[in-house]
Motif scaffolding. Sequence first.
Motif, PDB file in Angstrom:
ATOM      1  N   VAL A  25       0.460 -14.224  56.627  1.00 44.05           N
ATOM      2  CA  VAL A  25       1.105 -13.483  57.542  1.00 44.05           C
ATOM      3  C   VAL A  25       2.509 -12.771  56.866  1.00 44.05           C
ATOM      4  CG1 VAL A  25       3.230 -14.125  59.393  1.00 44.05           C
ATOM      5  CG2 VAL A  25       1.106 -15.651  59.027  1.00 44.05           C
ATOM      6  N   THR A  26       2.713 -11.699  57.547  1.00 54.41           N
ATOM      7  CA  THR A  26       3.813 -10.778  56.967  1.00 54.41           C
ATOM      8  C   THR A  26       5.224 -11.226  57.819  1.00 54.41           C
ATOM      9  OG1 THR A  26       2.410  -8.945  56.719  1.00 54.41           O
ATOM     10  CG2 THR A  26       4.881  -8.286  57.008  1.00 54.41           C
ATOM     11  N   ALA A  27       6.208 -11.552  57.028  1.00 52.58           N
ATOM     12  CA  ALA A  27       7.519 -12.174  57.375  1.00 52.58           C
ATOM     13  C   ALA A  27       8.700 -11.114  56.767  1.00 52.58           C
ATOM     14  CB  ALA A  27       7.711 -13.367  57.038  1.00 52.58           C
ATOM     15  N   TYR A  28       9.719 -10.951  57.626  1.00 48.52           N
ATOM     16  CA  TYR A  28      10.799 -10.122  57.150  1.00 48.52           C
ATOM     17  C   TYR A  28      12.044 -11.252  57.209  1.00 48.52           C
ATOM     18  CZ  TYR A  28       7.968  -6.390  57.909  1.00 48.52           C
ATOM     19  OH  TYR A  28       6.917  -5.436  57.866  1.00 48.52           O
ATOM     20  N   ILE A  29      12.759 -11.262  56.013  1.00 45.12           N
ATOM     21  CA  ILE A  29      14.118 -12.020  55.810  1.00 45.12           C
ATOM     22  C   ILE A  29      15.245 -11.017  55.655  1.00 45.12           C
ATOM     23  CG2 ILE A  29      15.037 -13.799  54.344  1.00 45.12           C
ATOM     24  CD1 ILE A  29      11.781 -14.271  53.792  1.00 45.12           C
ATOM     25  N   ALA A  36      20.921  -7.162  52.816  1.00 48.16           N
ATOM     26  CA  ALA A  36      19.571  -6.272  52.661  1.00 48.16           C
ATOM     27  C   ALA A  36      18.370  -7.186  53.492  1.00 48.16           C
ATOM     28  CB  ALA A  36      19.126  -6.306  50.970  1.00 48.16           C
ATOM     29  N   VAL A  37      17.285  -6.351  53.589  1.00 47.81           N
ATOM     30  CA  VAL A  37      15.883  -7.109  54.152  1.00 47.81           C
ATOM     31  C   VAL A  37      14.974  -7.344  53.319  1.00 47.81           C
ATOM     32  CG1 VAL A  37      14.356  -7.082  56.099  1.00 47.81           C
ATOM     33  CG2 VAL A  37      16.901  -6.659  56.586  1.00 47.81           C
ATOM     34  N   VAL A  38      13.954  -8.169  53.214  1.00 44.64           N
ATOM     35  CA  VAL A  38      12.877  -8.112  52.546  1.00 44.64           C
ATOM     36  C   VAL A  38      11.555  -8.583  53.172  1.00 44.64           C
ATOM     37  CG1 VAL A  38      13.769  -8.778  50.470  1.00 44.64           C
ATOM     38  CG2 VAL A  38      13.013 -10.727  51.753  1.00 44.64           C
ATOM     39  N   GLU A  39      10.591  -7.980  53.091  1.00 43.50           N
ATOM     40  CA  GLU A  39       9.257  -8.323  53.634  1.00 43.50           C
ATOM     41  C   GLU A  39       8.345  -9.284  52.385  1.00 43.50           C
ATOM     42  OE1 GLU A  39       6.438  -5.076  55.345  1.00 43.50           O
ATOM     43  OE2 GLU A  39       5.444  -5.700  53.349  1.00 43.50           O
ATOM     44  N   VAL A  40       7.793 -10.241  53.193  1.00 45.73           N
ATOM     45  CA  VAL A  40       7.121 -11.266  52.326  1.00 45.73           C
ATOM     46  C   VAL A  40       5.709 -11.224  53.069  1.00 45.73           C
ATOM     47  CG1 VAL A  40       8.922 -12.331  51.421  1.00 45.73           C
ATOM     48  CG2 VAL A  40       7.806 -13.322  53.415  1.00 45.73           C
ATOM     49  N   SER A  41       4.720 -11.339  52.382  1.00 46.25           N
ATOM     50  CA  SER A  41       3.462 -12.143  52.622  1.00 46.25           C
ATOM     51  C   SER A  41       3.425 -13.467  52.388  1.00 46.25           C
ATOM     52  CB  SER A  41       2.258 -11.095  51.914  1.00 46.25           C
ATOM     53  OG  SER A  41       0.991 -11.571  52.307  1.00 46.25           O
ATOM     54  N   THR A  42       3.097 -14.368  53.199  1.00 42.09           N
ATOM     55  CA  THR A  42       3.312 -15.734  53.104  1.00 42.09           C
ATOM     56  C   THR A  42       2.036 -16.436  53.707  1.00 42.09           C
ATOM     57  OG1 THR A  42       4.460 -17.638  52.840  1.00 42.09           O
ATOM     58  CG2 THR A  42       4.786 -16.148  54.933  1.00 42.09           C
ATOM     59  N   ALA A  43       1.722 -17.687  53.236  1.00 42.20           N
ATOM     60  CA  ALA A  43       0.675 -18.519  53.916  1.00 42.20           C
ATOM     61  C   ALA A  43       1.424 -19.790  54.499  1.00 42.20           C
ATOM     62  CB  ALA A  43      -0.329 -18.808  52.869  1.00 42.20           C
ATOM     63  N   LEU A  44       2.876 -19.802  54.147  1.00 46.39           N
ATOM     64  CA  LEU A  44       3.784 -20.799  54.599  1.00 46.39           C
ATOM     65  C   LEU A  44       3.854 -20.898  55.987  1.00 46.39           C
ATOM     66  CD1 LEU A  44       6.520 -20.962  51.932  1.00 46.39           C
ATOM     67  CD2 LEU A  44       4.580 -22.445  52.025  1.00 46.39           C
ATOM     68  N   LEU A  93      16.117  -3.192  57.785  1.00 42.58           N
ATOM     69  CA  LEU A  93      14.767  -3.227  58.291  1.00 42.58           C
ATOM     70  C   LEU A  93      13.819  -2.026  58.622  1.00 42.58           C
ATOM     71  CD1 LEU A  93      12.534  -5.379  59.178  1.00 42.58           C
ATOM     72  CD2 LEU A  93      13.304  -5.297  61.367  1.00 42.58           C
ATOM     73  N   ALA A  94      14.796  -1.142  59.113  1.00 46.81           N
ATOM     74  CA  ALA A  94      14.116   0.158  59.406  1.00 46.81           C
ATOM     75  C   ALA A  94      13.651   0.818  57.935  1.00 46.81           C
ATOM     76  CB  ALA A  94      14.984   1.062  60.111  1.00 46.81           C
ATOM     77  N   GLU A  95      14.318   0.589  57.012  1.00 47.93           N
ATOM     78  CA  GLU A  95      14.085   1.421  55.787  1.00 47.93           C
ATOM     79  C   GLU A  95      12.740   0.801  55.176  1.00 47.93           C
ATOM     80  OE1 GLU A  95      15.795   1.123  51.097  1.00 47.93           O
ATOM     81  OE2 GLU A  95      17.131   0.800  52.713  1.00 47.93           O
ATOM     82  N   ILE A  96      12.631  -0.351  55.462  1.00 45.59           N
ATOM     83  CA  ILE A  96      11.237  -0.998  54.739  1.00 45.59           C
ATOM     84  C   ILE A  96       9.963  -1.095  55.725  1.00 45.59           C
ATOM     85  CG2 ILE A  96      12.201  -1.988  52.830  1.00 45.59           C
ATOM     86  CD1 ILE A  96      11.976  -4.694  54.457  1.00 45.59           C
ATOM     87  N   ALA A  97      10.420  -1.182  57.286  1.00 46.14           N
ATOM     88  CA  ALA A  97       9.442  -1.289  58.272  1.00 46.14           C
ATOM     89  C   ALA A  97      10.040  -0.452  59.137  1.00 46.14           C
ATOM     90  CB  ALA A  97       9.217  -2.727  58.678  1.00 46.14           C
ATOM     91  N   PRO A  98       9.750   0.825  59.258  1.00 45.60           N
ATOM     92  CA  PRO A  98      10.140   1.745  60.475  1.00 45.60           C
ATOM     93  C   PRO A  98       9.465   1.481  61.694  1.00 45.60           C
ATOM     94  CG  PRO A  98       9.226   2.946  58.839  1.00 45.60           C
ATOM     95  CD  PRO A  98       8.971   1.613  58.095  1.00 45.60           C
ATOM     96  N   GLN A  99       8.337   0.998  61.643  1.00 46.74           N
ATOM     97  CA  GLN A  99       7.457   0.578  62.915  1.00 46.74           C
ATOM     98  C   GLN A  99       8.078  -0.475  63.729  1.00 46.74           C
ATOM     99  OE1 GLN A  99       6.691  -0.453  59.746  1.00 46.74           O
ATOM    100  NE2 GLN A  99       5.584  -2.172  59.807  1.00 46.74           N
ATOM    101  N   ARG A 100       8.925  -1.413  62.911  1.00 45.91           N
ATOM    102  CA  ARG A 100       9.390  -2.743  63.630  1.00 45.91           C
ATOM    103  C   ARG A 100      10.825  -2.319  64.194  1.00 45.91           C
ATOM    104  NH1 ARG A 100       6.970  -7.342  64.252  1.00 45.91           N
ATOM    105  NH2 ARG A 100       5.901  -7.887  62.253  1.00 45.91           N
ATOM    106  N   VAL A 101      11.459  -1.177  64.219  1.00 45.76           N
ATOM    107  CA  VAL A 101      12.696  -0.801  64.664  1.00 45.76           C
ATOM    108  C   VAL A 101      12.623   0.414  65.441  1.00 45.76           C
ATOM    109  CG1 VAL A 101      15.242  -0.350  64.272  1.00 45.76           C
ATOM    110  CG2 VAL A 101      13.598  -1.973  62.727  1.00 45.76           C
TER     111      VAL A 101
END
Length: 155
Positions: free
Chosen positions: A6-10, A60-68, A131-139
């Motif tokens: 899953v892609t998650a944002y922190i 800051a905001v990061v994007e992670v790909s996680t199986a948790l 968040l908009a900087e790394i995932a503009p589709q989310r904002v």
Amino acid sequence: MKTERVTAYIALGANLGDAVATISGAMNALATLPDTQLTRRSSLYRTAPIDAGGPDYINAVVEVSTALPAPLLLLQLQRLEQGAGRERSYRNAPRTLDLDLLLYGEAQLQGPALTIPHPRMAARAFVLVPLAEIAPQRVSAAQLRRVSTQTIRRL
């Protein structure tokens, strides 16, 4: 059997001690979480506290790909906060490190320990701008306009 990722944002924030070093170290620590890969990181931003006192925050905001699963990811975030000396002495207290799980795929969860999407993210420039900087589709542009009066500066 392949584990679904899953892609998650922190969101990351700190305003005590060497906040820049703390946020940079936390980003590196997030990359070492089990079954988790750090895929994007925003720039660092300086912001004034909202509904709180104390020095300016580094955010800051990061994007992670996680199986948790989301609750286990939250637990890992809380362990990183504790490792950085986080104390929860009162609501919105200054902090050495704050890690908030903003989004977890398309999940919508509401519980006493975890609500996704994060309930206050749309009201915070320190979340939406990075968040908009790394995932503009989310904002959306409308969301950014609503927080445009909040002071935020890219470092």
